[in-house]
Write an enzyme that holds these catalytic residues in place. Structure first.
Site, short mmCIF file in Angstrom:
data_model
loop_
_atom_site.label_atom_id
_atom_site.label_comp_id
_atom_site.label_asym_id
_atom_site.label_seq_id
_atom_site.Cartn_x
_atom_site.Cartn_y
_atom_site.Cartn_z
N GLY A 19 2.58 -0.05 14.56
CA GLY A 19 1.58 0.98 15.04
C GLY A 19 0.08 0.28 14.67
O GLY A 19 0.30 -0.56 14.04
N CYS A 23 -8.31 1.42 11.89
CA CYS A 23 -8.62 0.68 10.85
C CYS A 23 -7.79 -0.40 10.17
O CYS A 23 -7.89 -0.85 9.18
CB CYS A 23 -8.97 1.59 9.57
SG CYS A 23 -7.24 2.44 9.24
N GLU A 25 -3.48 -2.28 11.08
CA GLU A 25 -2.18 -2.06 11.80
C GLU A 25 -1.31 -1.91 10.75
O GLU A 25 -1.26 -1.71 9.53
CB GLU A 25 -2.01 -3.30 12.27
CG GLU A 25 -1.95 -4.47 11.20
CD GLU A 25 -1.37 -5.82 11.89
OE1 GLU A 25 -1.11 -6.11 12.86
OE2 GLU A 25 -1.57 -6.86 10.93
N VAL A 26 0.20 -1.26 11.23
CA VAL A 26 1.23 -1.00 10.51
C VAL A 26 2.28 -2.03 10.86
O VAL A 26 2.56 -2.16 12.07
CB VAL A 26 1.72 0.46 11.05
CG1 VAL A 26 2.85 0.83 9.89
CG2 VAL A 26 0.59 1.58 10.39
N GLU A 91 6.86 4.98 2.92
CA GLU A 91 8.13 5.22 3.59
C GLU A 91 8.13 5.04 4.99
O GLU A 91 7.02 5.25 5.63
CB GLU A 91 8.47 6.48 3.46
CG GLU A 91 7.30 7.55 3.31
CD GLU A 91 7.62 8.93 2.59
OE1 GLU A 91 6.46 9.44 2.26
OE2 GLU A 91 8.60 9.21 2.70
N GLU A 97 3.71 8.60 15.49
CA GLU A 97 2.55 9.47 15.38
C GLU A 97 2.91 10.65 16.29
O GLU A 97 3.38 10.62 17.54
CB GLU A 97 1.26 8.85 15.68
CG GLU A 97 0.85 7.73 14.87
CD GLU A 97 -0.29 7.14 15.41
OE1 GLU A 97 -0.73 6.19 14.69
OE2 GLU A 97 -0.73 7.11 16.62
N ASP A 136 -10.04 15.42 8.02
CA ASP A 136 -9.75 14.31 9.27
C ASP A 136 -8.23 14.54 9.78
O ASP A 136 -7.62 13.45 10.16
CB ASP A 136 -9.93 12.96 8.82
CG ASP A 136 -9.90 12.04 10.19
OD1 ASP A 136 -9.66 10.84 9.97
OD2 ASP A 136 -10.30 12.43 11.21
N LYS A 138 -5.60 15.15 12.61
CA LYS A 138 -5.47 14.75 14.13
C LYS A 138 -4.33 14.05 14.06
O LYS A 138 -3.58 13.84 13.58
CB LYS A 138 -6.77 13.85 14.26
CG LYS A 138 -6.69 12.47 13.61
CD LYS A 138 -8.05 11.76 14.04
CE LYS A 138 -8.12 10.62 13.34
NZ LYS A 138 -9.37 9.69 13.35
N ASN A 141 -2.90 11.29 12.67
CA ASN A 141 -2.59 11.06 11.16
C ASN A 141 -1.46 12.14 10.86
O ASN A 141 -1.42 12.45 9.45
CB ASN A 141 -3.67 11.70 10.48
CG ASN A 141 -4.90 10.74 10.66
OD1 ASN A 141 -4.62 9.41 10.78
ND2 ASN A 141 -6.20 11.08 10.30
N ASP A 157 -3.50 9.28 6.12
CA ASP A 157 -4.74 8.96 6.27
C ASP A 157 -5.84 9.90 5.50
O ASP A 157 -6.61 10.90 6.10
CB ASP A 157 -5.22 8.76 7.67
CG ASP A 157 -6.39 8.18 8.00
OD1 ASP A 157 -6.87 7.58 9.00
OD2 ASP A 157 -7.38 7.98 7.03
N THR A 176 -31.37 24.76 -15.07
CA THR A 176 -32.21 25.65 -14.56
C THR A 176 -32.08 25.89 -13.33
O THR A 176 -32.42 24.79 -12.40
CB THR A 176 -33.68 25.52 -14.80
OG1 THR A 176 -34.50 26.37 -14.01
CG2 THR A 176 -34.14 23.99 -14.96
N1 LIG Z 1 -7.30 4.53 7.37
C1 LIG Z 1 -7.13 4.84 5.95
N2 LIG Z 1 -8.29 4.64 5.13
N3 LIG Z 1 -6.07 5.19 5.47
N4 LIG Z 1 -5.00 5.37 6.28
C2 LIG Z 1 -3.79 5.50 5.76
C3 LIG Z 1 -3.64 5.59 4.33
C4 LIG Z 1 -2.27 4.74 3.95
C5 LIG Z 1 -0.97 5.36 4.80
C6 LIG Z 1 -1.52 5.42 6.40
C7 LIG Z 1 -0.26 5.23 7.11
C8 LIG Z 1 -0.59 5.29 8.57
N5 LIG Z 1 0.17 5.17 9.28
C9 LIG Z 1 1.99 5.02 9.21
O1 LIG Z 1 2.46 4.68 7.98
C10 LIG Z 1 2.64 4.80 10.36
C11 LIG Z 1 2.18 4.71 11.75
C12 LIG Z 1 3.21 4.44 12.25
C13 LIG Z 1 3.49 4.47 13.84
C14 LIG Z 1 4.85 4.22 14.33
C15 LIG Z 1 5.84 4.05 13.43
C16 LIG Z 1 5.75 4.08 11.99
N6 LIG Z 1 6.60 3.90 11.17
O2 LIG Z 1 7.87 4.09 11.78
O3 LIG Z 1 6.55 4.22 9.87
C17 LIG Z 1 4.46 4.53 11.65
N7 LIG Z 1 3.78 4.54 10.30
C18 LIG Z 1 -2.01 5.35 8.84
C19 LIG Z 1 -3.04 5.34 7.99
C20 LIG Z 1 -2.68 5.49 6.86
#
Ligand SMILES: N=C(N)N/N=C1\CCCc2cc(NC(=O)c3cc4cccc([N+](=O)[O-])c4[nH]3)ccc21
Length: 324
Positions: A19, A23, A25-26, A91, A97, A136, A138, A141, A157, A176
Site C-alpha cells: 500500500g 506519508c 508506504e506499507v 495486523e 483500503e 481525518d 476518509k 483511512n 491514521d 479570571t
Molecule cells: N500517517 C500517519 N501519521 N499515520 N498513519 C497510520 C498510522 C499507523 C497505521 C497506519 C496504517 C495504514 N495502512 C495500512 O495499514 C494498510 C494499507 C493497506 C493497503 C493494502 C493492504 C494492506 N494490508 O494488507 O494490510 C494495507 N494496510 C495507513 C496509515 C497508518
C-alpha cells in the site's frame, strides 16, 4: 531503501510494498519465528509538519495507536524508529483500503455499506468516549480485513487526531474570565463542537459508499469544493441514488448538516431506524467479537458495553505524568 532498524530486521522479514500513502508506504512482513504475516507502515518523519509539532503529533499518534483497543481500530503489534522514519508493525488488512473497494465496485450495495458504516460508527464512538477526535476520516483511512463484502473494517491514521483539550478548557475557566474571548465559552471550543467534525466525515464516507462518488467535488457546478461544503450543498445524482433507500438517504442528509449543533451525533446515528437491522447487527457483532461463544448478539453487546470502552494500559506500569 533506507536502512531498516536492525532489531526490526531481526524479528521480521520485510517483503513487497502492499500500500502507498502520502506519508509513507506499507510493506508485507513475515515474523521470522512464526511466519505470521503483518503489515509494516513506514512513516517518514519529514512528512510531519515543522519539527516542533511533528514530535508532539507523532508522540500523540503513536501513544493513541498503542492504547486504543477496539475491534474496528487498527492494532499495533510492534513499533521501531530510526533518525528518519517510524516503523509500525500492524495486523494485516488483506482487503486493503475502502477507497479502492468502492472504486472497483463503482458503488457498494446498501447492505454492505450499512455493515461498514455501523462498524465505523462503533469505532468513532469508542474514540469519542476516550476523548479522542479522529479529524481525518476518509476512505483511505478505512481498511478492510478481507476481499469478501462481509468483513471487518478498521479505522487508521490518527495523524490529525486530537485528545480533547477538555482539561485545558477547565483550567482556563478556573482563572479570571475577564480576559477570555467569547468563543472560549461558546460551542466553538467545547467538546461537542469538536466531536461533530467526525460525524460530518462519516456522512461523507457513507455518501461515497452508497453513491460511489464524493458529495462535494469541483466537477459539480461552478462553486469551489470549499463553498459547496460551507453551504452543505451536495448532489445526489439520480442514476446513482434511485436504488438507495429513503432511510439511508436520511442518515446522509442528517450528517451533512452545516451547523454542528444541528448535525446528527454518533449516538443518534446508532439509534437511526436504518441501523436497527438485526441481521446486520448480528453479522457485525460476529465479526467484531468472534470469541463471544454462540450467545451471539447478547454476548457481543455485553462485550461492547463493558470492556469495549477503555484504552489499554500504558506500556510501562506507573508511567509518570503524560508528557504534552
Ligand atoms: N500517517 C500517519 N501519521 N499515520 N498513519 C497510520 C498510522 C499507523 C497505521 C497506519 C496504517 C495504514 N495502512 C495500512 O495499514 C494498510 C494499507 C493497506 C493497503 C493494502 C493492504 C494492506 N494490508 O494488507 O494490510 C494495507 N494496510 C495507513 C496509515 C497508518
Amino acid at each position: 531503501q533506507s536502512s531498516l532498524p536492525r532489531d526490526l530486521q531481526d524479528k521480521y522479514l520485510l517483503t513487497r510494498r502492499i500500500g502507498t500513502g502520502v506519508c509513507g508506504e506499507v510493506r508485507l512482513a513475515f515474523e521470522r519465528s512464526t511466519c505470521r504475516k503483518f503489515a509494516v507502515k513506514i512513516i517518514n518523519k519529514k512528512n510531519f509538519q515543522s519539527e516542533g509539532t511533528a514530535t508532539r503529533n507523532a508522540k500523540t499518534e503513536i501513544d493513541i495507536l498503542q492504547r486504543v483497543d477496539h475491534p474496528c481500530l487498527i492494532k499495533t503489534e510492534d513499533f521501531y524508529q530510526t533518525e528518519e522514519s517510524f516503523y509500525i508493525v500492524l495486523e494485516l488488512m488483506e482487503g486493503g483500503e475502502l477507497f479502492h473497494r468502492v472504486k472497483s465496485k463503482q458503488q457498494l450495495n446498501e447492505s454492505v455499506a450499512k455493515l461498514y458504516f455501523y462498524q465505523m460508527l462503533r469505532a468513532v464512538e469508542y474514540l469519542h468516549s476516550n476523548g479522542i477526535i479522529h479529524r481525518d476520516l476518509k476512505p483511505e483511512n478505512i481498511l478492510l480485513s478481507s476481499q469478501d463484502d462481509v468483513c471487518l473494517i478498521k479505522v487508521t491514521d490518527f495523524n490529525q487526531s486530537r485528545i480533547l483539550e477538555e482539561a485545558v478548557l477547565m483550567r482556563t475557566l478556573c482563572g479570571t474570565p475577564s480576559y477570555l474571548a467569547p468563543e472560549v465559552f461558546t460551542h466553538a471550543s467545547t467538546t461537542g463542537y469538536g466531536l461533530a467534525v467526525d460525524a460530518w466525515s462519516l456522512g461523507v464516507l457513507l455518501f461515497v459508499c452508497l453513491g460511489g462518488y464524493p458529495p462535494f467535488h469541483e466537477s459539480f457546478g461552478h462553486q469551489s469544493v470549499t463553498d459547496q461544503i460551507i453551504r452543505g450543498e451536495f448532489t445526489m445524482v439520480q442514476s446513482k441514488w434511485t436504488s438507495v433507500s429513503d432511510q439511508a438517504k436520511d442518515v446522509v442528509r442528517k450528517l451533512l448538516v452545516v451547523d454542528p449543533m444541528k448535525r446528527m451525533s454518533i449516538e443518534e446515528a446508532l439509534q437511526h431506524p436504518w441501523l436497527q437491522d438485526q441481521k446486520m447487527l448480528e453479522t457485525a457483532h460476529r465479526l467484531m467479537y468472534p470469541s463471544a461463544e454462540g450467545g451471539g448478539a447478547a454476548a457481543a453487546m455485553e462485550a461492547e458495553s463493558t470492556s469495549g470502552r477503555h484504552l489499554r494500559k500504558r506500556g510501562r506500569e506507573g508511567d509518570g505524568e503524560e508528557q504534552h
